[in-house]
Every structure is written in structure tokens, then in C-alpha cells.
Design an enzyme around this catalytic site. Structure first.
Site, short mmCIF file in Angstrom:
data_model
loop_
_atom_site.label_atom_id
_atom_site.label_comp_id
_atom_site.label_asym_id
_atom_site.label_seq_id
_atom_site.Cartn_x
_atom_site.Cartn_y
_atom_site.Cartn_z
N CYS A 115 3.96 -9.40 11.06
CA CYS A 115 3.43 -8.26 10.30
C CYS A 115 1.97 -7.97 10.63
CB CYS A 115 3.60 -8.48 8.81
SG CYS A 115 5.33 -8.58 8.34
N HIS A 252 -1.41 -3.25 5.48
CA HIS A 252 0.00 -3.54 5.80
C HIS A 252 0.82 -3.19 4.57
CE1 HIS A 252 3.67 -5.34 6.95
NE2 HIS A 252 3.54 -6.44 6.21
N ASN A 282 8.98 -2.50 4.21
CA ASN A 282 8.11 -3.30 5.07
C ASN A 282 8.63 -3.18 6.51
OD1 ASN A 282 6.73 -5.28 6.46
ND2 ASN A 282 6.95 -6.84 4.86
O1 UT7 Z 1 5.08 -8.61 5.44
C1 UT7 Z 1 4.99 -9.99 5.58
C2 UT7 Z 1 4.49 -10.61 4.37
N1 UT7 Z 1 5.43 -10.55 3.31
C3 UT7 Z 1 5.02 -10.25 2.11
O2 UT7 Z 1 3.88 -9.93 1.94
C4 UT7 Z 1 5.97 -10.40 0.97
C5 UT7 Z 1 5.29 -11.16 -0.12
N2 UT7 Z 1 6.09 -11.36 -1.30
C6 UT7 Z 1 6.53 -10.36 -2.09
O3 UT7 Z 1 6.36 -9.19 -1.78
C7 UT7 Z 1 7.21 -10.72 -3.38
O4 UT7 Z 1 7.07 -12.11 -3.58
C8 UT7 Z 1 8.72 -10.34 -3.43
C9 UT7 Z 1 8.88 -8.83 -3.56
C10 UT7 Z 1 9.40 -10.85 -2.17
C11 UT7 Z 1 9.39 -10.99 -4.64
O5 UT7 Z 1 8.68 -10.63 -5.83
P1 UT7 Z 1 8.32 -11.78 -6.90
O6 UT7 Z 1 7.76 -11.10 -8.07
O7 UT7 Z 1 7.44 -12.77 -6.17
O8 UT7 Z 1 9.72 -12.37 -7.26
P2 UT7 Z 1 10.26 -13.87 -7.08
O9 UT7 Z 1 10.49 -14.16 -5.65
O10 UT7 Z 1 9.38 -14.78 -7.86
O11 UT7 Z 1 11.66 -13.74 -7.79
C12 UT7 Z 1 11.78 -13.45 -9.18
C13 UT7 Z 1 13.23 -13.42 -9.55
C14 UT7 Z 1 14.01 -14.63 -9.06
O12 UT7 Z 1 14.92 -15.00 -10.06
P3 UT7 Z 1 14.58 -16.23 -11.04
O13 UT7 Z 1 14.38 -17.43 -10.14
O14 UT7 Z 1 13.33 -15.84 -11.77
O15 UT7 Z 1 15.79 -16.30 -11.92
C15 UT7 Z 1 14.78 -14.12 -7.88
O16 UT7 Z 1 16.00 -14.80 -7.65
O17 UT7 Z 1 13.87 -12.28 -8.96
C16 UT7 Z 1 15.06 -12.70 -8.28
N3 UT7 Z 1 15.30 -11.79 -7.16
C17 UT7 Z 1 15.93 -10.61 -7.30
N4 UT7 Z 1 16.49 -10.00 -8.36
C18 UT7 Z 1 17.03 -8.78 -8.16
C19 UT7 Z 1 14.90 -11.94 -5.86
N5 UT7 Z 1 15.29 -10.87 -5.15
C20 UT7 Z 1 15.92 -10.03 -6.01
C21 UT7 Z 1 16.53 -8.77 -5.88
N6 UT7 Z 1 17.07 -8.17 -6.97
N7 UT7 Z 1 16.55 -8.10 -4.68
#
Ligand code: UT7
Length: 325
Positions: A115, A252, A282
């Protein structure tokens, strides 16, 4: 004293025709438009058609950038493509773009910093211009990340998209002051200890397969805001500038919450930040040149505006470039 400055002479972009709304994922995955929008800011993304490859996306964007710059393909003496999703393991996508544009002279190569790829490509292109290895370089970010998605993994499949953006970077004369147009300073960083946070679980040497993207999103998020703000400030400091001098941030486009958090850490209002993540998802190395080209097409940049770009991705690799439009 007169010095060389690498100046952006034109920009262009290309998005595949097929646009996928968040609601489409809810038919196959345990997810919702509400979750995707609230956690990432993404509303839709474009997906390349069968038979449409990274080099095709890159070539469309390159043609648009050449037209915007008023430069003919045979006036280009180098093509650099930032990508992690090449058509072939080798040769470089850049050589395919070169051939598709009918360029038979100069040189072409790819850069892989995921990225952060466009930041690394722009810094390298600037270095080549300063070293007088090239006068006019097509710098492109192009990706087909849809090809390395695990469609059953809701934590990644909903986040990425395909696309390409390109700029024509040209050697022009400057005075050496930070009021010059062009690239003023770059700051590049990598730390390979963080492999596990964001990687593709296949590869030529290791598995003989392309593999699928794996990400510990929350952990990447934790590093992102901190590292992006630090690298952005470092690039500005190298040019003897501060955040108060910045007219536009072109970050980004991974997550609206990261974009907001970084702007806040830099003390910059969102009115000065270009945001396209809602429409593109992304697109990895394509995201910055795409955002830059979209904003340019909307007439948002004035000649002489100070633009700060920053990105982080797999590696981890991250960096920033300060430039004047
Ligand atoms: O470009 C390269 C660099 N990449 C990035 O910059 C990405 C960086 N990270 C992010 O953008 C965020 O961390 C995400 C968008 C990937 C995730 O957001 P988050 O607020 O950090 O969520 P999380 O990973 O902590 O997940 C929260 C909950 C989890 O459930 P539990 O464990 O709380 O029960 C996940 O299983 O959301 C769940 N979850 C989803 N739920 C519905 C994960 N993906 C999904 C989904 N739909 N698509």
C-alpha cells in the site's frame, strides 16, 4: 541557484467498469453495509473484469495522465509501476505498460511496497530525475487486489478494490527554495518484523501459488495512525515546512477512521483532506494516484499548493512525500 525539481505535469486514473456496492457482500458473507461503512468508510469498490489485468488498468491510467500532461508516449523515458498484483511473476508490469503505449526506448520496472508502493515509486522516480537518469517518468500505481482476496474472509474481502492512477513526473528548474513546484522531500520506512500483520499466504519461492491476503486489521490500524503522522511530519521537516503550510493531504485510502485520526494528529481539518475511500475501497498502491487524479479532475488543486501524501501497508512499509502542485 538553479536546481532540478521533479514536478507533476499531469495525472490520470482508471477504474474497471464493474462497481460492487457493500450490499452485494451481505448476500454471501455474514456482514452488512452498516458494518462496512461504520468501520471503514467504504461504500463501493470497482472490480476488474475477467481478462482485465493490472497492466491494462495501468495503461489506461497512463494514457489519461499523458493526455492531461500534453505529453506524447515517446517523450517518456522511464515507466515505474507500483504494484503487488502483477500480470506475471516476471517481467515487470511496467514493461507491459511500456509495450502497450508503444514506447521502445528508456527503461521500465516495478516497485513492490504494497500500500506504500506509490510513495516508494514517487521517491525513487524523484531520485532518478535528480540523478539525471530520466527527464520524464510515468509513475503509476495499479492493482487487481480482488485477485488475492479470500472470498470467504469477511474481515478482508469487503475492504479492497481494483484500479490505477498515474502521473507524469518531469524535470523542471527550481530555485532550491521550498516555494518551488515539485517534490520537496520524501521519507521512507520499513520494518520487516511486522510480516504477520499483513501478508499474502502464497508466493513463487515459498508455495508456488499466488495466495490470499491475510490481515490483522486491528493491529495494522494501531500502527497506522502513529506511523503515518510521524512520517508525514518527517517529510515536512526535511523541507523546512510544518503541517500549517499544508494545503492538501492526499492519504492512502484504506480506512476513513485512519484518515481522520492521522489528520487530527497532524492538526489538519478534514476540509483539507482528499477522501475517495468511499468510492474505491482500498486499492493498495493505486489509492494515492487515484485520489490525486480524482481531486485534480475536480479542479481542487491550485498551482503552488503544498500537497502531503502518506501511506502504510504490508511489510510494514510506510512513508510520505511533500510536494508542491
Ligand atoms: O492498506 C493497508 C493497511 N491496511 C489498513 O490500514 C487496514 C487497517 N485496519 C482497519 O482498517 C480496520 O482494523 C478494519 C476495517 C480492518 C476492521 O475494523 P475494526 O474496528 O478494527 O474491527 P475488528 O477487526 O476489531 O473487528 C471487530 C468485529 C470482530 O468481531 P468480534 O471479535 O468483536 O466479535 C470481527 O469478527 O467485527 C467483526 N468483523 C466483521 N463483522 C461484520 C470483521 N469483519 C467484519 C465484516 N462484517 N466484514
Amino acid at each position: 541557484m538553479k536546481i532540478i525539481r521533479p514536478v507533476i505535469r499531469g495525472a490520470g486514473h482508471y477504474l474497471p467498469a464493474r462497481c460492487v456496492e457493500n450490499s452485494e457482500f451481505a448476500t454471501t458473507l455474514d456482514t452488512s453495509d452498516e458494518w462496512i461503512v461504520s468501520r471503514s468508510g467504504i461504500e463501493r469498490r470497482h472490480i476488474a473484469a475477467d481478462g482485465e489485468f493490472t497492466s491494462h488498468l495501468a495503461t489506461h491510467a497512463a494514457r489519461a495522465a499523458l493526455a492531461d500532461a500534453g505529453v506524447a508516449a515517446d517523450e517518456i523515458d522511464a515507466v515505474i509501476v507500483a504494484t503487488s498484483t502483477p500480470d506475471y511473476t516476471f517481467p515487470a508490469v511496467a514493461t507491459q505498460v511500456q509495450a502497450q503505449l508503444g514506447i521502445t526506448t528508456g527503461f521500465a520496472f516495478d516497485i513492490q511496497a504494497v500500500c506504500a508502493g506509490f510513495i516508494f515509486a514517487l521517491a525513487n522516480a524523484s531520485g532518478l530525475i535528480l540523478a539525471q537518469q530520466a527527464k520524464r517518468i510515468l509513475v503509476i500505481g495499479a492493482e487487481t487486489f480482488s485477485r488475492i482476496m479470500d472470498p470467504t474472509d469477511r474481515s478482508t474481502a469487503v475492504l479492497f478494490g481494483d484500479g490505477a492512477g498515474a502521473i507524469v513526473l518531469e524535470a523542471q528548474e527550481g530555485s532550491g527554495a521550498n516555494t518551488d513546484r515539485g517534490v520537496l522531500a520524501c521519507d521512507l520506512n520499513s520494518d520487516g518484523r511486522y510480516l504477520d500483520l499483513l501478508y499474502v499466504d502464497g508466493g513463487v519461492s515459498r508455495t508456488g501459488t499466488a495466495g490470499c491476503l491475510r490481515m490483522q486489521g486491528r493491529e495494522v490500524f494501531r500502527h497506522a495512525v502513529e506511523k503515518l503522522a510521524t512520517t508525514a511530519q518527517a517529510a515536512l521537516a526535511k523541507a523546512d515546512l510544518t503541517a500549517a503550510d499544508v494545503d492538501w493531504v492526499v492519504p492512502h485510502q484504506a480506512n476513513l477512521r485512519i484518515i481522520r485520526g492521522t489528520a487530527q494528529k497532524l492538526g489538519l481539518p478534514m476540509e483539507r483532506v482528499i477522501v475517495t475511500v468511499q468510492d474505491h475501497g482500498n486499492t493498495s498502491a493505486a489509492s494515492i494516484p487515484l485520489a490525486l487524479s480524482v481531486a485534480h479532475a475536480q479542479g481542487r488543486f491550485k498551482r503552488g499548493d503544498l500537497i502531503l501524501t502518506e501511506a502504510i501497508g504490508g511489510g510494514l512499509s510506510w512513508g510520505a512525500v511533500a510536494l508542491r502542485w
